[in-house]
Design a protein around this motif. Structure first.
Motif, mmCIF file in Angstrom:
data_model
loop_
_atom_site.group_PDB
_atom_site.id
_atom_site.type_symbol
_atom_site.label_atom_id
_atom_site.label_comp_id
_atom_site.label_asym_id
_atom_site.label_seq_id
_atom_site.Cartn_x
_atom_site.Cartn_y
_atom_site.Cartn_z
ATOM 1 N N LEU A 236 -22.902 -5.278 75.393
ATOM 2 C CA LEU A 236 -22.420 -6.224 76.368
ATOM 3 C C LEU A 236 -21.589 -5.357 77.337
ATOM 4 C CD1 LEU A 236 -21.181 -9.232 74.182
ATOM 5 C CD2 LEU A 236 -23.262 -9.403 75.555
ATOM 6 N N ILE A 237 -20.945 -4.527 77.051
ATOM 7 C CA ILE A 237 -20.289 -3.483 78.224
ATOM 8 C C ILE A 237 -21.229 -2.846 78.964
ATOM 9 C CG2 ILE A 237 -18.921 -1.476 78.317
ATOM 10 C CD1 ILE A 237 -17.168 -2.483 75.719
ATOM 11 N N GLY A 238 -22.291 -2.446 78.065
ATOM 12 C CA GLY A 238 -23.411 -1.553 78.934
ATOM 13 C C GLY A 238 -24.180 -2.368 79.995
ATOM 14 N N VAL A 243 -25.419 -4.092 85.292
ATOM 15 C CA VAL A 243 -25.372 -5.158 86.675
ATOM 16 C C VAL A 243 -24.480 -5.019 87.576
ATOM 17 C CG1 VAL A 243 -25.322 -7.585 87.116
ATOM 18 C CG2 VAL A 243 -26.395 -6.906 84.925
ATOM 19 N N GLY A 244 -23.094 -4.604 87.075
ATOM 20 C CA GLY A 244 -22.302 -4.291 88.227
ATOM 21 C C GLY A 244 -22.671 -3.279 89.259
ATOM 22 N N ALA A 245 -23.000 -1.982 88.573
ATOM 23 C CA ALA A 245 -23.229 -0.763 89.161
ATOM 24 C C ALA A 245 -24.463 -1.052 90.285
ATOM 25 C CB ALA A 245 -23.647 0.410 88.361
ATOM 26 N N VAL A 320 -22.938 5.896 86.674
ATOM 27 C CA VAL A 320 -21.893 4.941 86.373
ATOM 28 C C VAL A 320 -22.060 4.232 85.091
ATOM 29 C CG1 VAL A 320 -20.599 3.010 87.383
ATOM 30 C CG2 VAL A 320 -21.412 4.691 88.899
ATOM 31 N N THR A 321 -23.103 3.829 84.760
ATOM 32 C CA THR A 321 -23.279 3.053 83.577
ATOM 33 C C THR A 321 -23.271 4.174 82.315
ATOM 34 O OG1 THR A 321 -25.015 1.615 85.032
ATOM 35 C CG2 THR A 321 -25.092 1.637 82.488
ATOM 36 N N SER A 328 -16.743 3.950 76.693
ATOM 37 C CA SER A 328 -16.616 2.865 75.781
ATOM 38 C C SER A 328 -16.824 3.023 74.271
ATOM 39 C CB SER A 328 -17.570 1.752 75.808
ATOM 40 O OG SER A 328 -17.665 0.508 75.031
ATOM 41 N N ILE A 329 -17.806 4.192 74.150
ATOM 42 C CA ILE A 329 -18.266 4.813 72.562
ATOM 43 C C ILE A 329 -16.945 5.549 71.982
ATOM 44 C CG2 ILE A 329 -19.639 6.366 71.320
ATOM 45 C CD1 ILE A 329 -22.031 5.439 73.358
ATOM 46 N N VAL A 330 -16.352 6.178 73.074
ATOM 47 C CA VAL A 330 -15.184 6.847 72.526
ATOM 48 C C VAL A 330 -13.900 6.103 72.302
ATOM 49 C CG1 VAL A 330 -13.283 8.599 73.313
ATOM 50 C CG2 VAL A 330 -15.971 8.840 73.878
ATOM 51 N N ALA A 331 -13.886 4.909 73.002
ATOM 52 C CA ALA A 331 -12.868 3.898 72.977
ATOM 53 C C ALA A 331 -12.842 3.154 71.564
ATOM 54 C CB ALA A 331 -12.818 3.000 73.992
#
Length: 506
Positions: A236-238, A243-245, A320-321, A328-331
């Motif tokens: 979902l984050i990806g 979409v945002g980028a 950017v994506t 996100s993966i590191v988080a």
């Protein structure tokens, strides 16, 4: 260009040399380096005074001592640097390497965050000029800019440090605070999104509902003490990043760019599963850096292959994506070790020091510890710098938006996104680039007060100790780092002028 760079470096060396002479003279005449011994009642006081006088060369004229320091520093050209010894007999080179690493870790992160947040805020307020959002943001920016650093640091330590540490031991849902947060988030988002009354009301109510439900859900899942993500959240984050980028950089109608970002998301999910075991069992900073480089190269390749006639936009959007997915993966791995970190350090947010003494554990536990040490001083330096970047971005954007070529771009039928990002924003970057160059060196110097308040063992502590002891060697080491940073960053800014505006020639 090469001739220009060499000329600038030569003139910069002369400036640094003149400034170093002035600073050395001021430091050696700023006090008495023997004052503590003169006030001592020790029976061997005179012996100690004679030993320090000989050790520090106090029986020599200041220019002779400066020449000794300069010849030692000049040895760096042949790889034999000698920054001298401090009053206690410690090698300045060793102290400088530790202090510079500590301060640069803090300043680089604060600078990057300030640039991203400040430029984004500046663009939004320029687009919404004289709106309620513009007035509110302007008030807050001037408030942050005028905050005394030491006072703001104390507030951060009290509310984001001490009180959060008390709360995290046994998190409780405070409905009053959550409702206030939801209302503020709704007001802020509807102001940013703008539109007619119906759209604003819908944005406000939807935001309030999401914050209230999300906040309740986080407490129900015990997220604050045992956070989790998983592959679905990563996907979902990806997708949101893709979409945002695409929307910001090329517009959703550009199918080639959207396709490139979606392929990047798919590769990111594969990378998530492929690296999960490695990052969990044998992680290291070098491994993470290597995976980051591979991620960037793959994103560039995907953008080039699938971008079609919009290769540059596809590369930017894919980058950017990919970066958002990488973070996100590191988080997620950091979250997995948050409970272990709380067991090792029940009060996680540090208010003093740049590291927890004798802290041992898994790589991610130590990573969390360093992050907790960075949190408060980074927030403080970022808040102060955001004010500068946002105001300069806003004024520069407003000035550029009145130019003839902006009206021409709109008359040609270009979308508002293209007008703002491709024409107005790029041309407004030149004055912002100048601010970036000065701000980086300024943050290193401004970190002196911040490091004093937070007990951070960095360049500020090195400078303050040398000045208090009337010892020029630590002060000159501080000058070398800050002065060299100022010179190099200004040189980079001059080169970037020609990159941003092809009309500029050196």
């Amino acid at each position: 260009m090469l001739k220009f760079i060499l000329k600038r470096l030569g003139s910069s060396l002369l400036v640094l040399c003149g400034a170093s002479i002035l600073l050395f003279f001021l430091v050696v005449n700023s006090g008495d380096p023997l004052q503590d011994l003169r006030e001592s009642s020790s029976p061997n006081r005179e012996t100690l005074i004679a030993a320090r006088t000989q050790f520090m060369g106090l029986d020599q004229p200041w220019y002779s001592r400066y020449w000794d320091w300069l010849t030692g520093v000049a040895g760096c050209a042949t790889g034999n640097c000698d920054f001298g010894l401090n009053r206690s007999g410690q090698q300045i080179g060793d102290l400088l390497s530790n202090a510079a690493a500590s301060t640069l870790r803090l300043v680089v992160l604060a600078t990057v965050l300030a640039i991203i947040i400040g430029i984004a805020v500046g663009i939004i307020t320029a687009i919404r000029q004289y709106s309620g959002l513009d007035y509110v943001v302007t008030f807050l920016i001037f408030l942050f800019f005028s905050l005394p650093v030491f006072w703001a640091a104390v507030l951060l330590k009290e509310y984001l440090g001490i009180r959060f540490n008390d709360w995290i031991g046994m998190p409780e849902l405070n409905w009053t605070g959550l409702i206030v947060l939801a209302l503020l988030a709704g007001l802020a988002l509807q102001a940013v999104m703008a539109g007619d009354v119906k759209r604003r009301v819908f944005t406000f109510l939807a935001t309030v509902a999401v914050v209230l439900v999300g906040g309740w859900l986080l407490f129900a899942l015990d997220f604050w003490r045992n956070p989790q993500m998983g592959p679905i959240v990563q996907a979902l984050i990806g997708l949101a990043a893709a979409v945002g980028a695409t929307t910001v950089i090329a517009g959703l109608r550009n199918r080639s760019v959207l396709k490139a970002t979606l392929v990047t998301v798919a590769i990111g999910i594969v990378a998530y599963y492929a690296t999960y075991g490695i990052l969990r069992s044998t992680p290291s900073a070098l491994l993470i850096a290597g995976l980051g480089v591979i991620l960037v190269l793959v994103a560039i390749l995907v953008g080039r292959l699938l971008g079609g006639f919009s290769k540059s936009a596809a590369v930017s959007a894919s980058l950017v994506t990919a970066l958002i997915m990488g973070v996100s993966i590191v988080a997620e791995h950091v979250m997995n070790y948050w409970p272990a970190f709380l067991r090792a350090k029940p009060r996680p947010i540090s208010t003093i020091g740049s590291g927890t003494p004798n802290m041992e554990g898994h790589f991610w536990v130590l990573f969390l510890d360093r992050g907790a040490q960075l949190l408060l001083p980074t927030i403080l330096l970022t808040i102060i710098s955001v004010a500068t970047y946002s105001r300069y971005t806003r004024s520069s954007m407003l000035e550029v938006s009145r130019q003839d070529y902006i009206r021409t771009a709109r008359a040609k039928g270009l979308s508002e996104r293209q007008v703002i990002l491709k024409h107005a924003f790029r041309n407004s970057l030149i004055p912002i680039t100048t601010i970036m160059a000065f701000d980086f060196a300024g943050l290193i110097g401004g970190a002196v007060i911040t490091e004093q308040v937070f007990g951070w063992k960095g360049m500020g502590e090195l400078f303050a100790t040398g000045l208090n002891q009337v010892d020029p060697m630590p002060v000159m080491a501080f000058f070398l780092v800050t002065g060299t940073a100022a010179v190099l960053m200004n040189l980079v800014a001059d080169v970037l002028y020609a990159v941003l505006d092809p009309r500029i020639r050196v």
